[in-house]
Motif scaffolding. Sequence first.
Motif, mmCIF file in Angstrom:
data_model
loop_
_atom_site.group_PDB
_atom_site.id
_atom_site.type_symbol
_atom_site.label_atom_id
_atom_site.label_comp_id
_atom_site.label_asym_id
_atom_site.label_seq_id
_atom_site.Cartn_x
_atom_site.Cartn_y
_atom_site.Cartn_z
ATOM 1 N N ASP A 63 0.761 -1.114 0.131
ATOM 2 C CA ASP A 63 0.024 -0.135 0.030
ATOM 3 C C ASP A 63 0.841 1.287 0.059
ATOM 4 O OD1 ASP A 63 -2.163 -1.595 0.197
ATOM 5 O OD2 ASP A 63 -2.540 -1.353 2.275
ATOM 6 N N VAL A 64 0.490 2.186 -0.789
ATOM 7 C CA VAL A 64 1.211 3.645 -0.581
ATOM 8 C C VAL A 64 0.389 4.540 -0.130
ATOM 9 C CG1 VAL A 64 2.400 5.174 -2.493
ATOM 10 C CG2 VAL A 64 2.294 2.542 -2.798
ATOM 11 N N SER A 65 1.261 5.430 0.679
ATOM 12 C CA SER A 65 0.492 6.652 1.196
ATOM 13 C C SER A 65 1.163 7.853 0.275
ATOM 14 C CB SER A 65 0.854 6.976 2.593
ATOM 15 O OG SER A 65 0.295 7.853 3.078
ATOM 16 N N PHE A 66 0.177 8.535 -0.310
ATOM 17 C CA PHE A 66 0.731 9.799 -1.200
ATOM 18 C C PHE A 66 0.911 10.754 -0.478
ATOM 19 C CE2 PHE A 66 0.210 13.249 -4.041
ATOM 20 C CZ PHE A 66 0.943 12.703 -5.111
ATOM 21 N N SER A 67 2.152 11.571 -0.446
ATOM 22 C CA SER A 67 2.446 12.702 0.321
ATOM 23 C C SER A 67 3.209 13.750 -0.809
ATOM 24 C CB SER A 67 3.241 12.488 1.230
ATOM 25 O OG SER A 67 3.904 13.676 1.917
ATOM 26 N N TRP A 68 2.512 14.786 -0.972
ATOM 27 C CA TRP A 68 3.201 16.213 -2.269
ATOM 28 C C TRP A 68 4.570 16.197 -1.440
ATOM 29 C CZ3 TRP A 68 1.840 16.544 -6.601
ATOM 30 C CH2 TRP A 68 0.384 16.703 -6.981
ATOM 31 N N ASP A 69 4.822 16.492 -0.247
ATOM 32 C CA ASP A 69 6.100 16.874 0.256
ATOM 33 C C ASP A 69 7.235 15.620 0.003
ATOM 34 O OD1 ASP A 69 5.489 19.013 1.545
ATOM 35 O OD2 ASP A 69 4.956 18.306 3.343
ATOM 36 N N LYS A 70 6.691 14.419 -0.258
ATOM 37 C CA LYS A 70 7.669 13.331 -0.399
ATOM 38 C C LYS A 70 7.810 13.046 -1.996
ATOM 39 C CE LYS A 70 7.980 8.287 -0.098
ATOM 40 N NZ LYS A 70 7.257 7.103 0.221
ATOM 41 N N VAL A 71 6.674 13.407 -2.665
ATOM 42 C CA VAL A 71 6.845 13.163 -4.016
ATOM 43 C C VAL A 71 7.755 14.228 -4.714
ATOM 44 C CG1 VAL A 71 5.424 13.214 -6.116
ATOM 45 C CG2 VAL A 71 4.554 11.784 -4.362
ATOM 46 N N LEU A 72 7.605 15.279 -4.264
ATOM 47 C CA LEU A 72 8.260 16.483 -4.983
ATOM 48 C C LEU A 72 9.599 16.755 -4.431
ATOM 49 C CD1 LEU A 72 5.212 18.878 -5.594
ATOM 50 C CD2 LEU A 72 5.974 16.900 -7.037
ATOM 51 N N ASN A 73 10.231 16.063 -3.743
ATOM 52 C CA ASN A 73 11.332 16.215 -2.857
ATOM 53 C C ASN A 73 12.511 16.115 -3.973
ATOM 54 O OD1 ASN A 73 13.542 16.510 -1.413
ATOM 55 N ND2 ASN A 73 12.505 15.365 0.633
ATOM 56 N N PHE A 74 13.365 17.121 -3.961
ATOM 57 C CA PHE A 74 14.504 17.254 -4.909
ATOM 58 C C PHE A 74 15.674 16.337 -4.402
ATOM 59 C CE2 PHE A 74 11.948 19.680 -7.660
ATOM 60 C CZ PHE A 74 12.558 19.879 -8.654
ATOM 61 N N ASP A 75 15.537 16.091 -2.789
ATOM 62 C CA ASP A 75 16.635 15.393 -2.270
ATOM 63 C C ASP A 75 16.195 14.072 -1.743
ATOM 64 O OD1 ASP A 75 18.235 17.715 -2.457
ATOM 65 O OD2 ASP A 75 16.742 18.695 -0.925
ATOM 66 N N GLY A 76 15.441 13.698 -2.019
ATOM 67 C CA GLY A 76 14.847 12.392 -1.340
ATOM 68 C C GLY A 76 14.857 10.998 -2.627
ATOM 69 N N GLU A 77 14.282 9.855 -2.271
ATOM 70 C CA GLU A 77 14.440 8.920 -3.239
ATOM 71 C C GLU A 77 13.328 9.184 -4.045
ATOM 72 O OE1 GLU A 77 14.293 5.561 -0.633
ATOM 73 O OE2 GLU A 77 16.499 5.944 0.204
ATOM 74 N N THR A 78 13.340 10.239 -4.973
ATOM 75 C CA THR A 78 12.244 10.314 -5.743
ATOM 76 C C THR A 78 12.634 10.530 -7.463
ATOM 77 O OG1 THR A 78 12.854 12.667 -5.435
ATOM 78 C CG2 THR A 78 11.324 11.695 -3.727
ATOM 79 N N GLY A 79 11.523 10.928 -8.200
ATOM 80 C CA GLY A 79 11.722 11.238 -9.323
ATOM 81 C C GLY A 79 12.761 12.384 -9.642
ATOM 82 N N PRO A 80 12.048 13.488 -9.064
ATOM 83 C CA PRO A 80 12.861 14.667 -9.394
ATOM 84 C C PRO A 80 14.448 14.713 -8.850
ATOM 85 C CG PRO A 80 10.985 15.130 -8.239
ATOM 86 C CD PRO A 80 10.789 13.724 -8.198
ATOM 87 N N TYR A 81 14.595 13.796 -7.860
ATOM 88 C CA TYR A 81 15.961 13.628 -7.338
ATOM 89 C C TYR A 81 16.814 12.856 -8.548
ATOM 90 C CZ TYR A 81 20.125 11.612 -5.014
ATOM 91 O OH TYR A 81 21.480 11.179 -4.540
ATOM 92 N N VAL A 82 16.251 11.879 -9.011
ATOM 93 C CA VAL A 82 17.008 11.117 -10.087
ATOM 94 C C VAL A 82 17.077 12.141 -11.594
ATOM 95 C CG1 VAL A 82 16.899 9.086 -11.772
ATOM 96 C CG2 VAL A 82 16.057 8.898 -9.266
ATOM 97 N N GLN A 83 16.018 12.842 -11.791
ATOM 98 C CA GLN A 83 16.033 13.660 -12.971
ATOM 99 C C GLN A 83 17.116 14.704 -12.765
ATOM 100 O OE1 GLN A 83 11.860 14.258 -12.851
ATOM 101 N NE2 GLN A 83 11.844 13.619 -14.938
ATOM 102 N N TYR A 84 17.212 15.394 -11.428
ATOM 103 C CA TYR A 84 18.074 16.438 -11.197
ATOM 104 C C TYR A 84 19.524 15.916 -11.358
ATOM 105 C CZ TYR A 84 20.396 20.352 -9.045
ATOM 106 O OH TYR A 84 21.195 21.600 -8.558
ATOM 107 N N THR A 85 19.860 14.699 -10.854
ATOM 108 C CA THR A 85 21.238 14.251 -10.867
ATOM 109 C C THR A 85 21.598 13.862 -12.399
ATOM 110 O OG1 THR A 85 20.687 12.960 -8.954
ATOM 111 C CG2 THR A 85 22.530 11.957 -10.127
#
Length: 240
Positions: free
Chosen positions: A105-127
Amino acid sequence: CIYVTGLEQKLHFAQVFKVIELLGYDWYQNLVHVPYGLVSMEGGKLSTRNGNVIYAEQILHEAIEKIHEIINEKNPDLPNKEEVSRQVGIGAILFNDLYNQRIKDVSFSWDKVLNFDGETGPYVQYTHARCSSVVRLAENFDPSNEVDFSVITEPDAIFLLKEINRFPKVVLDAADKYEPSIVARFAVDVAQAFNKFYNSTRINVPEENVKNARVMLTYLTKKTLSDALELLGIQAPEAM
């Protein structure tokens, strides 16, 4: 045939496949049920029956708007901000969905999803964008040229090479298990390994052979991240 539905239908498909087997059809062996867990928004369960529904289009538009605001703060002079916001916003939602093991199960959180420093899409894209910048700024670099990798001796660089080398096995493993999270987590591992290498090792050094090897390693990282994101249906911006 691959049936992708919620985990609660696991018994139903097991029964359907068994009936097909008992009917004497040998193709029952090629029927696969791929179950996934529930998604909740900030702790609230989504349910079509109870009218608690958030449409995907609404979430994607909101993600794009939020990323656009972040980019305006971090890099207001970025060209093609609208297009990059679209790529990163949509990528953030997709990556969040595919990063978790599908059965959980997944709990959706904007803070987590859009984080540029966590284990997220934006973090991988920024790298990926960071790698693109390094390659872009490297004078006379040509990925088709021969490179002396024997000068790669730093522990962080060697670890990054080993991470990249796992990619073929990761793809096969994800395909065998019908589990895209294996690719998503690999992308995060490579991004983390590169950032550690980037922060500990100077790339643009006077020694030409060393510089070429480190830029090539950066190029290989960029290519690996781009390919991994593409497998997940996510674009990789050249700048962010």
